[in-house]
Design a protein around this motif. Structure first.
Motif, mmCIF file in Angstrom:
data_model
loop_
_atom_site.group_PDB
_atom_site.id
_atom_site.type_symbol
_atom_site.label_atom_id
_atom_site.label_comp_id
_atom_site.label_asym_id
_atom_site.label_seq_id
_atom_site.Cartn_x
_atom_site.Cartn_y
_atom_site.Cartn_z
ATOM 1 N N MET A 1 0.843 -1.184 0.000
ATOM 2 C CA MET A 1 0.000 0.000 0.000
ATOM 3 C C MET A 1 0.887 1.247 0.000
ATOM 4 O O MET A 1 1.755 1.390 0.866
ATOM 5 N N PRO A 2 0.699 2.180 -0.946
ATOM 6 C CA PRO A 2 1.536 3.383 -0.963
ATOM 7 C C PRO A 2 1.186 4.333 0.184
ATOM 8 O O PRO A 2 0.095 4.260 0.748
ATOM 9 N N LYS A 3 2.145 5.179 0.501
ATOM 10 C CA LYS A 3 1.920 6.163 1.561
ATOM 11 C C LYS A 3 0.881 7.180 1.124
ATOM 12 O O LYS A 3 0.754 7.484 -0.060
ATOM 13 N N GLN A 4 0.159 7.729 2.103
ATOM 14 C CA GLN A 4 -0.837 8.768 1.839
ATOM 15 C C GLN A 4 -0.138 10.125 1.797
ATOM 16 O O GLN A 4 0.711 10.406 2.647
ATOM 17 N N LYS A 5 -0.478 10.931 0.823
ATOM 18 C CA LYS A 5 0.106 12.276 0.734
ATOM 19 C C LYS A 5 -0.723 13.255 1.551
ATOM 20 O O LYS A 5 -1.947 13.157 1.583
ATOM 21 N N THR A 6 -0.046 14.222 2.171
ATOM 22 C CA THR A 6 -0.753 15.289 2.875
ATOM 23 C C THR A 6 -1.215 16.309 1.845
ATOM 24 O O THR A 6 -0.651 16.417 0.760
ATOM 25 N N LYS A 7 -2.249 17.057 2.178
ATOM 26 C CA LYS A 7 -2.715 18.138 1.311
ATOM 27 C C LYS A 7 -1.732 19.297 1.428
ATOM 28 O O LYS A 7 -1.463 19.778 2.532
ATOM 29 N N SER A 8 -1.204 19.746 0.304
ATOM 30 C CA SER A 8 -0.203 20.819 0.320
ATOM 31 C C SER A 8 -0.769 22.108 0.898
ATOM 32 O O SER A 8 -0.067 22.852 1.588
ATOM 33 N N SER A 9 -2.045 22.379 0.626
ATOM 34 C CA SER A 9 -2.664 23.606 1.152
ATOM 35 C C SER A 9 -2.730 23.562 2.676
ATOM 36 O O SER A 9 -2.469 24.568 3.342
ATOM 37 N N ALA A 10 -3.048 22.403 3.233
ATOM 38 C CA ALA A 10 -3.138 22.272 4.691
ATOM 39 C C ALA A 10 -1.756 22.361 5.331
ATOM 40 O O ALA A 10 -1.597 22.942 6.403
ATOM 41 N N LYS A 11 -0.767 21.813 4.657
ATOM 42 C CA LYS A 11 0.611 21.841 5.137
ATOM 43 C C LYS A 11 1.088 23.268 5.347
ATOM 44 O O LYS A 11 1.809 23.572 6.286
ATOM 45 N N LYS A 12 0.665 24.159 4.437
ATOM 46 C CA LYS A 12 1.088 25.554 4.491
ATOM 47 C C LYS A 12 0.297 26.373 5.509
ATOM 48 O O LYS A 12 0.773 27.398 5.982
ATOM 49 N N ARG A 13 -0.918 25.953 5.829
ATOM 50 C CA ARG A 13 -1.823 26.775 6.646
ATOM 51 C C ARG A 13 -1.851 26.416 8.125
ATOM 52 O O ARG A 13 -2.227 27.232 8.954
ATOM 53 N N PHE A 14 -1.488 25.195 8.479
ATOM 54 C CA PHE A 14 -1.640 24.736 9.860
ATOM 55 C C PHE A 14 -0.317 24.260 10.433
ATOM 56 O O PHE A 14 0.512 23.703 9.731
ATOM 57 N N LYS A 15 -0.147 24.474 11.746
ATOM 58 C CA LYS A 15 1.022 23.990 12.471
ATOM 59 C C LYS A 15 0.532 23.280 13.726
ATOM 60 O O LYS A 15 -0.462 23.664 14.331
#
Length: 65
Positions: A1-15
């Motif tokens: 099973m491949p790894k799940q990618k994070t949403k790039s928009s969320a990566k930039k907006r949340f910490k």
């Protein structure tokens, strides 16, 4: 099973905080600032926490379980 990618928009907006809460920025601070009061602009500068109701959706976007 491949790894799940994070949403790039969320990566930039949340910490993530040390205690596991999610920080966010306030909206309405990017342009048309002349009509907004100094007090309002200063309040929008500070970070806020993601609401409890939205936390599960944000964690899903960041691929945190």
């Amino acid at each position: 099973m491949p790894k799940q990618k994070t949403k790039s928009s969320a990566k930039k907006r949340f910490k993530l905080t040390g205690s596991g809460k999610i920080k966010r920025k306030h909206a309405f601070k990017s342009h048309i600032l002349t009509k907004k009061s100094k007090k309002r602009k200063l309040a929008l500068t500070h970070d806020a926490l993601v609401d409890k109701a939205d936390e599960s959706n944000v964690k899903l976007m960041l691929r945190m379980k």
